[in-house]
Design an enzyme around this catalytic site. Sequence first.
Site, PDB file in Angstrom:
ATOM      1  N   HIS A 168       0.164   5.789   1.066  1.00 47.46           N
ATOM      2  CA  HIS A 168      -0.520   6.828   1.530  1.00 47.46           C
ATOM      3  C   HIS A 168      -0.204   8.136   0.844  1.00 47.46           C
ATOM      4  CE1 HIS A 168      -1.265   3.840   4.507  1.00 47.46           C
ATOM      5  NE2 HIS A 168      -0.010   3.886   4.950  1.00 47.46           N
ATOM      6  N   GLN A 203       0.712  -1.127  -0.067  1.00 48.71           N
ATOM      7  CA  GLN A 203       0.149  -0.014   0.011  1.00 48.71           C
ATOM      8  C   GLN A 203       0.976   1.327  -0.034  1.00 48.71           C
ATOM      9  OE1 GLN A 203      -1.138   0.307   4.850  1.00 48.71           O
ATOM     10  NE2 GLN A 203      -1.825  -1.360   3.508  1.00 48.71           N
ATOM     11  N   HIS A 228       4.771   0.042   0.842  1.00 44.59           N
ATOM     12  CA  HIS A 228       5.388  -0.582   1.936  1.00 44.59           C
ATOM     13  C   HIS A 228       4.265  -1.639   2.310  1.00 44.59           C
ATOM     14  CE1 HIS A 228       2.736   2.407   3.510  1.00 44.59           C
ATOM     15  NE2 HIS A 228       2.258   1.691   4.416  1.00 44.59           N
ATOM     16  N   ARG A 244      -4.534   0.699  -1.587  1.00 41.99           N
ATOM     17  CA  ARG A 244      -3.948  -0.734  -1.612  1.00 41.99           C
ATOM     18  C   ARG A 244      -3.828  -1.248  -3.044  1.00 41.99           C
ATOM     19  NH1 ARG A 244      -8.539  -2.832   0.001  1.00 41.99           N
ATOM     20  NH2 ARG A 244      -8.065  -2.032   2.135  1.00 41.99           N
ATOM     21  N   GLU A 265       4.104   7.846   8.717  1.00 44.81           N
ATOM     22  CA  GLU A 265       4.210   6.845   9.685  1.00 44.81           C
ATOM     23  C   GLU A 265       5.609   6.399   9.908  1.00 44.81           C
ATOM     24  OE1 GLU A 265       1.225   4.281   8.352  1.00 44.81           O
ATOM     25  OE2 GLU A 265       2.518   2.951   7.443  1.00 44.81           O
TER      26      GLU A 265
END
Length: 273
Positions: free
Chosen positions: A53, A51, A128, A148, A70
Amino acid sequence: MREEGPVKLEPIGKEYIWGREDWLLSCLHSGFEEIPLLVKQITAREALSVQVHPDDGFAWEQEHSRGKTEMWYVTDCRPGAYLYYGLKHKISPNEFQKRIRNQTLLEVCRKVPVKKGDVFYIPAGLLHAIGGGITLIEVQQSSDITYRVYDYNREDAWHRKRPLHVEKAAQVAGWMPPLQGRHPMGPRIEKNGYSRTLLVQCPYFVVQLYEIDKQMEGTAAESFQSVLVLEGEGTLRSGPESWNLNKGDSFFLPQGMGSYTLTGRLQILISEV
């Protein structure tokens, strides 16, 4: 966040097709709806999807949400566990989409074996995937926007595959390998009674690991702090009050709370914005 002193937070758990998440500090906790940080434990029985972001700009425009940068701190893993962290080499957007269609994307993803204590910084745009058999703490912007691109052709109990988000992923993914991974951003600094290691520092959060042998004095002044007990037991003291600390405990320390003391033999993760 009306509290003036430490708040102990109960985990909010959810089961997924691949394992479990426990939200340890989140917008779902009562009174914390506007918190900009999400701290959670991920227990991956199976691999999570590959996926990516979006950053803040794309997320605000397309999703009316924050972006999602993250970091991961590996707390446990089975022998041979690995994850995917960025790309082996530069690829083009056309190759990216072709490999998704042909289900060959994993061939260019960087497969990294992991061990307890590894650190990974995942800025928005980095492909990742957490592998099976890994337990880690994830600290991230408070956002649930995930695009995804590969899910191992898995089906749920009703024989449904989870949707992919190829077009949006192709707009936000970076095509270069990451510059670093597995190692903290800062050195381990020895203090009197404890050590401090800067794991990740970025525009959205700072995460540090404290290994306490006796005692540590801290201050929650310019930012709130998330205090997560990774190992050990001890005591948190703030003013005349004290709280027992045990593995898995999560505390929120509000901005401007002032000084506090951690005593015992503890491994603590402290996150702040």
